[in-house]
Design a protein around this motif. Structure first.
Motif, mmCIF file in Angstrom:
data_model
loop_
_atom_site.group_PDB
_atom_site.id
_atom_site.type_symbol
_atom_site.label_atom_id
_atom_site.label_comp_id
_atom_site.label_asym_id
_atom_site.label_seq_id
_atom_site.Cartn_x
_atom_site.Cartn_y
_atom_site.Cartn_z
ATOM 1 N N MET A 6 -60.422 -80.156 35.980
ATOM 2 C CA MET A 6 -61.679 -80.486 35.307
ATOM 3 C C MET A 6 -62.246 -81.816 35.810
ATOM 4 O O MET A 6 -63.449 -82.064 35.750
ATOM 5 C CB MET A 6 -61.487 -80.545 33.793
ATOM 6 C CG MET A 6 -61.217 -79.196 33.139
ATOM 7 S SD MET A 6 -62.572 -78.025 33.354
ATOM 8 C CE MET A 6 -63.826 -78.782 32.321
ATOM 9 N N LYS A 7 -61.357 -82.680 36.309
ATOM 10 C CA LYS A 7 -61.800 -83.951 36.892
ATOM 11 C C LYS A 7 -62.253 -83.777 38.341
ATOM 12 O O LYS A 7 -62.642 -84.739 38.993
ATOM 13 C CB LYS A 7 -60.673 -84.972 36.828
ATOM 14 C CG LYS A 7 -60.358 -85.453 35.413
ATOM 15 C CD LYS A 7 -59.083 -86.278 35.360
ATOM 16 C CE LYS A 7 -59.208 -87.561 36.129
ATOM 17 N NZ LYS A 7 -57.981 -88.402 36.015
ATOM 18 N N GLY A 15 -58.348 -94.980 28.342
ATOM 19 C CA GLY A 15 -59.408 -95.068 27.336
ATOM 20 C C GLY A 15 -59.368 -96.361 26.547
ATOM 21 O O GLY A 15 -60.393 -96.977 26.268
ATOM 22 N N GLU A 58 -62.206 -96.200 29.728
ATOM 23 C CA GLU A 58 -62.605 -94.968 30.398
ATOM 24 C C GLU A 58 -62.945 -93.909 29.352
ATOM 25 O O GLU A 58 -62.361 -93.867 28.262
ATOM 26 C CB GLU A 58 -61.476 -94.467 31.303
ATOM 27 C CG GLU A 58 -61.165 -95.392 32.465
ATOM 28 C CD GLU A 58 -60.000 -94.902 33.312
ATOM 29 O OE1 GLU A 58 -59.782 -95.470 34.394
ATOM 30 O OE2 GLU A 58 -59.321 -93.952 32.870
ATOM 31 N N LYS A 59 -63.886 -93.032 29.693
ATOM 32 C CA LYS A 59 -64.303 -91.994 28.756
ATOM 33 C C LYS A 59 -63.232 -90.912 28.641
ATOM 34 O O LYS A 59 -62.647 -90.497 29.633
ATOM 35 C CB LYS A 59 -65.634 -91.376 29.206
ATOM 36 C CG LYS A 59 -66.830 -92.305 29.072
ATOM 37 C CD LYS A 59 -68.111 -91.581 29.435
ATOM 38 C CE LYS A 59 -69.323 -92.496 29.263
ATOM 39 N NZ LYS A 59 -70.594 -91.809 29.603
ATOM 40 N N ILE A 60 -62.993 -90.470 27.419
ATOM 41 C CA ILE A 60 -62.068 -89.368 27.160
ATOM 42 C C ILE A 60 -62.892 -88.155 26.732
ATOM 43 O O ILE A 60 -63.578 -88.179 25.717
ATOM 44 C CB ILE A 60 -61.040 -89.731 26.079
ATOM 45 C CG1 ILE A 60 -60.167 -90.898 26.551
ATOM 46 C CG2 ILE A 60 -60.157 -88.525 25.743
ATOM 47 C CD1 ILE A 60 -59.145 -91.365 25.525
ATOM 48 N N TYR A 61 -62.798 -87.081 27.523
ATOM 49 C CA TYR A 61 -63.594 -85.886 27.272
ATOM 50 C C TYR A 61 -62.756 -84.820 26.561
ATOM 51 O O TYR A 61 -61.537 -84.969 26.393
ATOM 52 C CB TYR A 61 -64.138 -85.333 28.589
ATOM 53 C CG TYR A 61 -65.071 -86.279 29.308
ATOM 54 C CD1 TYR A 61 -66.415 -86.380 28.939
ATOM 55 C CD2 TYR A 61 -64.612 -87.094 30.349
ATOM 56 C CE1 TYR A 61 -67.283 -87.249 29.600
ATOM 57 C CE2 TYR A 61 -65.460 -87.973 31.016
ATOM 58 C CZ TYR A 61 -66.790 -88.040 30.636
ATOM 59 O OH TYR A 61 -67.642 -88.904 31.279
ATOM 60 N N LEU A 62 -63.438 -83.743 26.178
ATOM 61 C CA LEU A 62 -62.765 -82.658 25.464
ATOM 62 C C LEU A 62 -61.646 -82.056 26.301
ATOM 63 O O LEU A 62 -60.586 -81.721 25.773
ATOM 64 C CB LEU A 62 -63.782 -81.576 25.085
ATOM 65 C CG LEU A 62 -63.220 -80.351 24.339
ATOM 66 C CD1 LEU A 62 -62.589 -80.777 23.013
ATOM 67 C CD2 LEU A 62 -64.319 -79.310 24.109
ATOM 68 N N PHE A 63 -61.845 -81.952 27.620
ATOM 69 C CA PHE A 63 -60.799 -81.349 28.456
ATOM 70 C C PHE A 63 -59.555 -82.222 28.506
ATOM 71 O O PHE A 63 -58.436 -81.712 28.694
ATOM 72 C CB PHE A 63 -61.333 -81.057 29.865
ATOM 73 C CG PHE A 63 -61.638 -82.255 30.714
ATOM 74 C CD1 PHE A 63 -60.638 -82.930 31.407
ATOM 75 C CD2 PHE A 63 -62.949 -82.712 30.833
ATOM 76 C CE1 PHE A 63 -60.933 -84.030 32.202
ATOM 77 C CE2 PHE A 63 -63.248 -83.817 31.633
ATOM 78 C CZ PHE A 63 -62.233 -84.479 32.314
ATOM 79 N N HIS A 64 -59.716 -83.552 28.348
ATOM 80 C CA HIS A 64 -58.544 -84.430 28.248
ATOM 81 C C HIS A 64 -57.715 -84.068 27.012
ATOM 82 O O HIS A 64 -56.484 -83.998 27.067
ATOM 83 C CB HIS A 64 -58.972 -85.893 28.151
ATOM 84 C CG HIS A 64 -59.491 -86.461 29.433
ATOM 85 N ND1 HIS A 64 -60.745 -87.018 29.532
ATOM 86 C CD2 HIS A 64 -58.939 -86.568 30.660
ATOM 87 C CE1 HIS A 64 -60.938 -87.449 30.763
ATOM 88 N NE2 HIS A 64 -59.859 -87.181 31.476
ATOM 89 N N ILE A 93 -56.359 -80.582 33.297
ATOM 90 C CA ILE A 93 -56.984 -81.909 33.250
ATOM 91 C C ILE A 93 -57.488 -82.324 34.623
ATOM 92 O O ILE A 93 -58.647 -82.737 34.786
ATOM 93 C CB ILE A 93 -55.983 -82.959 32.708
ATOM 94 C CG1 ILE A 93 -55.718 -82.719 31.221
ATOM 95 C CG2 ILE A 93 -56.527 -84.383 32.914
ATOM 96 C CD1 ILE A 93 -54.615 -83.582 30.651
#
Length: 331
Positions: free
Chosen positions: A165-166, A292, A297-303, A162
């Motif tokens: 990726m950030k 989120g 806040e945006k939650i992405y696939l990697f989250h 996580i």
């Protein structure tokens, strides 16, 4: 008649063993529930810590945090809602524990975070379950199965994934801040292992009371000393006029300090140090969800992928045990 007596005694023994096993299982279930609640509170505490530090400085925030926490437990004792053993002669054994947590852990964390981005700090703090497992195996002789070790690594990798990726990477050039944070991580692992041992002698609430008292005295002493040097003692209390700061401190003091300390000490009285420590990574999942929902806040696939790995690791660490390890854990 002798044969009938043996059968009767054997039946009573089996019933008692079954009843005792039922109590153990209930204790384990309650410990897991408490560990989940603990992870939720810690995960949410990141949001309140950010709010408080934006209004005040880290040391003052810690001073107010432990002031509210200690006042809470004092009121509970004064009104006889809870009982605490106040014989000071028995508390000297807890001094090394309180050096690890809250003293070393929060102090080195506060100064380390001044020079290390939160993304790097998140990666470093993910190593706590690994450090705890190593220390527990060395000092407590706690055993973990190969599946449990793999589960711990899975959970840690989920956190690494996580934060990487950030854009989080640990920069060796910032060795001072990294060293301080690593000492903070080792301190928390040391507390987890030492508390597991001391809980055979002390009650969870007694340890919590002493820990919060030390935190109250230590951080207030540092904060007041700094303000006296800077001739700014009155400004220390200005943040208390800000409602957002007060709400944040109430959460951090009562829930994220008093309640989590009590829960942690109770959990460690029921499950192994390595099982307890891996739950710390669940706070990352909670903070993602809170970010989120509360901060949009945006939650992405990697989250989602990283969170799934963390959850799988936590479940595996607490379920994939050898039978002889399970017996050692519950006794």
């Amino acid at each position: 008649m002798e044969g009938a007596d043996n059968i009767w005694n054997g039946t009573i023994y089996l019933r008692l063993m079954k009843k005792e096993r039922g109590y153990m299982n209930r204790g384990l279930y309650l410990a897991y529930v408490c560990a989940g609640i603990n992870a939720v509170i810690v995960g949410l505490s990141f949001l309140f810590t950010k709010t408080a530090i934006n209004i005040s400085n880290p040391i003052d925030t810690l001073a107010f945090r432990f002031t509210f926490a200690f006042i809470t437990v004092l009121l509970l004792v004064m009104f006889k809602i809870v009982k605490v053993d106040l014989r000071l002669k028995s508390y000297y054994k807890l001094i090394p524990l309180t050096l690890f947590y809250p003293t070393f852990f929060f102090t080195f964390q506060a100064f380390g975070l001044e020079s290390v981005p939160s993304s790097e700090a998140g990666i470093l703090f993910a190593t706590i379950p690994i450090l705890t497992t190593i220390l527990a195996s060395f000092f407590l002789k706690e055993q973990t199965s190969a599946y449990q070790k793999l589960s711990i690594l899975t959970s840690v990798f989920g956190v690494f994934y996580i934060f990487s990726m950030k854009g989080g990477t640990v920069s060796i050039s910032n060795w001072v801040g990294i060293s301080l944070l690593l000492i903070s991580c080792i301190s928390l692992s040391g507390y987890t292992v030492m508390a597991r041992s001391l809980l055979k002698t002390f009650k969870p609430l007694d340890i919590t009371f002493f820990m919060l008292g030390i935190g109250f005295f230590f951080f207030n002493t540092i904060a007041i000393y700094q303000h006296i040097l800077n001739k700014s003692l009155q400004s220390m209390f200005i943040p208390l006029t800000n409602l957002n700061f007060v709400v944040s401190i109430l959460f951090l003091g009562i829930l994220a300090s008093f309640v989590t300390s009590l829960l942690s000490n109770f959990i460690l009285s029921k499950i192994s140090a390595s099982q307890m420590s891996v739950f710390s990574n669940m706070s990352t999942v909670v903070s993602i969800i809170a970010g989120g929902v509360i901060l949009n806040e945006k939650i992405y696939l990697f989250h989602i992928v990283g969170s799934a790995l963390i959850i799988i690791g936590v479940i595996g660490t607490n379920l994939l045990k050898d039978k002889h390890i399970l017996k050692r854990t519950v006794t």
